[in-house]
Scaffold this motif. Structure first.
Motif, PDB file in Angstrom:
ATOM      1  N   LEU A 141      32.333 -30.772  -3.988  1.00 27.34           N
ATOM      2  CA  LEU A 141      31.736 -30.119  -2.825  1.00 27.34           C
ATOM      3  C   LEU A 141      30.913 -28.906  -3.255  1.00 27.34           C
ATOM      4  CD1 LEU A 141      34.778 -30.361  -0.418  1.00 27.34           C
ATOM      5  CD2 LEU A 141      32.520 -31.348   0.027  1.00 27.34           C
ATOM      6  N   TYR A 142      29.727 -28.811  -2.722  1.00 27.02           N
ATOM      7  CA  TYR A 142      28.823 -27.717  -3.064  1.00 27.02           C
ATOM      8  C   TYR A 142      29.385 -26.366  -2.621  1.00 27.02           C
ATOM      9  CZ  TYR A 142      24.956 -24.477  -2.190  1.00 27.02           C
ATOM     10  OH  TYR A 142      24.158 -23.371  -2.111  1.00 27.02           O
ATOM     11  N   LEU A 143      29.918 -26.306  -1.408  1.00 27.92           N
ATOM     12  CA  LEU A 143      30.328 -25.032  -0.822  1.00 27.92           C
ATOM     13  C   LEU A 143      31.840 -24.868  -0.968  1.00 27.92           C
ATOM     14  CD1 LEU A 143      28.665 -22.814   0.605  1.00 27.92           C
ATOM     15  CD2 LEU A 143      29.450 -23.752   2.784  1.00 27.92           C
ATOM     16  N   ARG A 144      32.259 -23.885  -1.809  1.00 30.04           N
ATOM     17  CA  ARG A 144      33.682 -23.743  -2.110  1.00 30.04           C
ATOM     18  C   ARG A 144      34.207 -22.311  -1.972  1.00 30.04           C
ATOM     19  NH1 ARG A 144      36.497 -27.487  -4.585  1.00 30.04           N
ATOM     20  NH2 ARG A 144      37.612 -26.004  -5.912  1.00 30.04           N
ATOM     21  N   TYR A 145      33.336 -21.318  -2.063  1.00 27.73           N
ATOM     22  CA  TYR A 145      33.807 -19.932  -2.131  1.00 27.73           C
ATOM     23  C   TYR A 145      33.154 -19.067  -1.058  1.00 27.73           C
ATOM     24  CZ  TYR A 145      35.279 -21.772  -6.618  1.00 27.73           C
ATOM     25  OH  TYR A 145      35.839 -22.561  -7.592  1.00 27.73           O
ATOM     26  N   SER A 146      33.881 -18.052  -0.619  1.00 31.01           N
ATOM     27  CA  SER A 146      33.345 -17.203   0.443  1.00 31.01           C
ATOM     28  C   SER A 146      32.150 -16.362  -0.015  1.00 31.01           C
ATOM     29  CB  SER A 146      34.452 -16.320   1.030  1.00 31.01           C
ATOM     30  OG  SER A 146      35.099 -15.555   0.037  1.00 31.01           O
ATOM     31  N   GLN A 185      29.886 -17.170  -2.165  1.00 24.80           N
ATOM     32  CA  GLN A 185      28.789 -18.133  -2.224  1.00 24.80           C
ATOM     33  C   GLN A 185      28.258 -18.416  -0.819  1.00 24.80           C
ATOM     34  OE1 GLN A 185      30.198 -22.027  -3.016  1.00 24.80           O
ATOM     35  NE2 GLN A 185      28.185 -22.928  -3.450  1.00 24.80           N
ATOM     36  N   THR A 186      29.163 -18.575   0.140  1.00 31.65           N
ATOM     37  CA  THR A 186      28.754 -18.845   1.521  1.00 31.65           C
ATOM     38  C   THR A 186      28.063 -17.629   2.116  1.00 31.65           C
ATOM     39  OG1 THR A 186      30.780 -20.170   1.637  1.00 31.65           O
ATOM     40  CG2 THR A 186      29.558 -19.858   3.681  1.00 31.65           C
ATOM     41  N   TYR A 187      28.522 -16.445   1.742  1.00 27.48           N
ATOM     42  CA  TYR A 187      27.882 -15.205   2.172  1.00 27.48           C
ATOM     43  C   TYR A 187      26.433 -15.160   1.693  1.00 27.48           C
ATOM     44  CZ  TYR A 187      27.394 -10.099   2.734  1.00 27.48           C
ATOM     45  OH  TYR A 187      26.987  -8.831   3.097  1.00 27.48           O
ATOM     46  N   LEU A 188      26.215 -15.525   0.441  1.00 31.95           N
ATOM     47  CA  LEU A 188      24.855 -15.554  -0.107  1.00 31.95           C
ATOM     48  C   LEU A 188      23.964 -16.513   0.671  1.00 31.95           C
ATOM     49  CD1 LEU A 188      23.803 -15.720  -3.822  1.00 31.95           C
ATOM     50  CD2 LEU A 188      22.956 -17.447  -2.252  1.00 31.95           C
ATOM     51  N   GLU A 211      29.351 -11.537   7.997  1.00 29.35           N
ATOM     52  CA  GLU A 211      28.838 -12.895   8.184  1.00 29.35           C
ATOM     53  C   GLU A 211      29.912 -13.867   8.679  1.00 29.35           C
ATOM     54  OE1 GLU A 211      25.756 -13.901   8.030  1.00 29.35           O
ATOM     55  OE2 GLU A 211      24.892 -12.018   7.276  1.00 29.35           O
ATOM     56  N   ILE A 212      31.117 -13.404   8.900  1.00 31.21           N
ATOM     57  CA  ILE A 212      32.201 -14.273   9.382  1.00 31.21           C
ATOM     58  C   ILE A 212      32.151 -14.343  10.906  1.00 31.21           C
ATOM     59  CG2 ILE A 212      34.701 -14.564   9.573  1.00 31.21           C
ATOM     60  CD1 ILE A 212      34.960 -13.282   6.811  1.00 31.21           C
ATOM     61  N   ALA A 213      32.037 -15.552  11.440  1.00 26.03           N
ATOM     62  CA  ALA A 213      31.972 -15.738  12.888  1.00 26.03           C
ATOM     63  C   ALA A 213      33.145 -16.541  13.426  1.00 26.03           C
ATOM     64  CB  ALA A 213      30.668 -16.434  13.274  1.00 26.03           C
ATOM     65  N   ILE A 258      19.613 -23.524   1.599  1.00 25.36           N
ATOM     66  CA  ILE A 258      19.131 -22.470   2.491  1.00 25.36           C
ATOM     67  C   ILE A 258      17.943 -22.959   3.318  1.00 25.36           C
ATOM     68  CG2 ILE A 258      17.946 -20.228   2.519  1.00 25.36           C
ATOM     69  CD1 ILE A 258      19.785 -19.456   0.123  1.00 25.36           C
ATOM     70  N   GLU A 259      17.016 -23.653   2.679  1.00 19.93           N
ATOM     71  CA  GLU A 259      15.846 -24.150   3.410  1.00 19.93           C
ATOM     72  C   GLU A 259      16.250 -25.142   4.500  1.00 19.93           C
ATOM     73  OE1 GLU A 259      11.407 -26.024   2.508  1.00 19.93           O
ATOM     74  OE2 GLU A 259      12.949 -26.098   0.966  1.00 19.93           O
ATOM     75  N   ALA A 260      17.171 -26.054   4.187  1.00 18.09           N
ATOM     76  CA  ALA A 260      17.617 -27.027   5.183  1.00 18.09           C
ATOM     77  C   ALA A 260      18.331 -26.344   6.339  1.00 18.09           C
ATOM     78  CB  ALA A 260      18.529 -28.059   4.535  1.00 18.09           C
ATOM     79  N   LEU A 261      19.192 -25.378   6.023  1.00 25.03           N
ATOM     80  CA  LEU A 261      19.949 -24.693   7.073  1.00 25.03           C
ATOM     81  C   LEU A 261      19.049 -23.835   7.947  1.00 25.03           C
ATOM     82  CD1 LEU A 261      23.159 -23.664   5.089  1.00 25.03           C
ATOM     83  CD2 LEU A 261      22.864 -25.600   6.653  1.00 25.03           C
ATOM     84  N   ARG A 262      17.976 -23.280   7.390  1.00 28.72           N
ATOM     85  CA  ARG A 262      17.011 -22.539   8.218  1.00 28.72           C
ATOM     86  C   ARG A 262      16.409 -23.445   9.289  1.00 28.72           C
ATOM     87  NH1 ARG A 262      13.563 -19.028   3.724  1.00 28.72           N
ATOM     88  NH2 ARG A 262      15.080 -17.316   3.472  1.00 28.72           N
ATOM     89  N   LYS A 263      16.100 -24.677   8.894  1.00 26.88           N
ATOM     90  CA  LYS A 263      15.526 -25.633   9.854  1.00 26.88           C
ATOM     91  C   LYS A 263      16.556 -25.988  10.926  1.00 26.88           C
ATOM     92  CE  LYS A 263      12.304 -27.581   6.473  1.00 26.88           C
ATOM     93  NZ  LYS A 263      11.945 -28.774   5.660  1.00 26.88           N
TER      94      LYS A 263
END
Length: 306
Positions: A194-199, A201-204, A240-242, A166-171
């Protein structure tokens, strides 16, 4: 008429033999007397999907997509193309009134550069990729770039990994947001590391970043493999889906080649009022011209949900 000449005439907005309509708003509709109708949703093929029908030239392929009713393009490898080619693609899309879909953010997270680790050198690589993505987006008028945060950092608690991502993505969002470019985070099924696997989780993560430049790329193929319950989980994560991508499972080919009821899924997306791009991120089940034509007809069938 030779295809190259045809493309040039369409790009200049002039009337070729057999075309009708001369107004600005009529130019695209008049691009071909044999142009197919558009679709209910905005499906986006990728380069190579129709190369047997359209030829190897990338601009020819875009024109063919337009002739067959598609109004968007996506190209994962756009950042690896030369700036000159990026500009040609962007200009041609603009002249045809087409939308540029996602491209993958080069130097984003991967197995050797995971944002979950919380290491500054990994974050710096990612932020450099964000800066370069902004320049590419300007050339092709793109609004979305795909980001994958990389692998798990297994020696850290999961909540610490979440915070690091989250901190990295904010930057990254701070770089992208002033330019109207949105990173769309894609949960994947390719590798259990892979860290990111579920919707959810991605929403969070997106809620934690809290930026209009950090949203979800919901890939129907990956999420059918990872979690199923497509419509239920899309509904939970909808705000949050774009961006949406398509692929049937098993096989990752066009709709109708696997187990997913795409008419129902597409009807749900349409009734939600989704006006964004649905990327056709899959292979062709068949080969040659026949296989490419089968892809188009598969979308015609899946799109006939009204």
């Amino acid at each position: 008429m030779e295809r190259r000449k045809f493309i040039r005439n369409v790009s200049l907005g002039t009337a070729a033999a057999g075309m009708v309509g001369v107004g600005t708003n009529q130019t695209v509709q008049a691009a071909s007397t044999k142009a197919d109708a558009t679709f209910n949703l905005d499906y986006a093929p990728h380069f190579g999907m129709f190369k047997n029908l359209a030829g190897d030239d990338l601009l020819d392929q875009i024109t063919y997509m337009h002739e067959r009713g598609f109004r968007s393009l996506e190209d994962n490898g756009m950042m690896k193309r030369t700036p000159a080619m990026q500009e040609k693609i962007g200009n041609h899309l603009a002249k045809l009134g087409m939308t540029m879909g996602v491209f993958v953010l080069d130097k984003g997270g991967n197995g050797a550069n995971t944002l979950a680790a919380g290491k500054q050198e990994h974050v710096d690589v990612f932020l450099d990729g964000c800066k370069k993505a902004v320049e590419v987006a300007k050339r092709v008028n793109a609004k979305w770039t795909t980001v994958v945060p990389g692998n798990f950092q297994r020696n850290l608690p999961l909540d610490i990994q979440n915070a690091n991502v989250i901190e990295a993505l904010r930057k990254g969002a701070e770089i992208l947001e002033p330019h109207g470019l949105t990173m769309v985070l894609e949960p994947l099924s390719d590798n259990p590391d892979l860290y990111l696997r579920y919707s959810p989780q991605t929403y969070l993560v997106c809620k934690g970043v809290n930026s209009p430049s950090c949203k979800i790329l919901y890939d129907i193929y990956h999420q059918q493999k990872n979690e199923g319950h497509l419509i239920t989980l899309m509904e939970m994560c909808w705000d949050e889906i774009a961006y949406i991508q398509i692929g049937d499972n098993p096989g990752r080919k066009e709709p109708g080649t696997g187990e997913i009821n795409f008419q129902n899924v597409f009807k749900y997306i349409y009734e939600k009022g989704y006006k964004g791009v649905c990327g056709m991120e899959h292979g062709n089940f068949g080969s040659g011209k026949e296989g490419e034509e089968a892809v188009i007809q598969a979308y015609r069938k899946a799109d006939s949900f009204l």
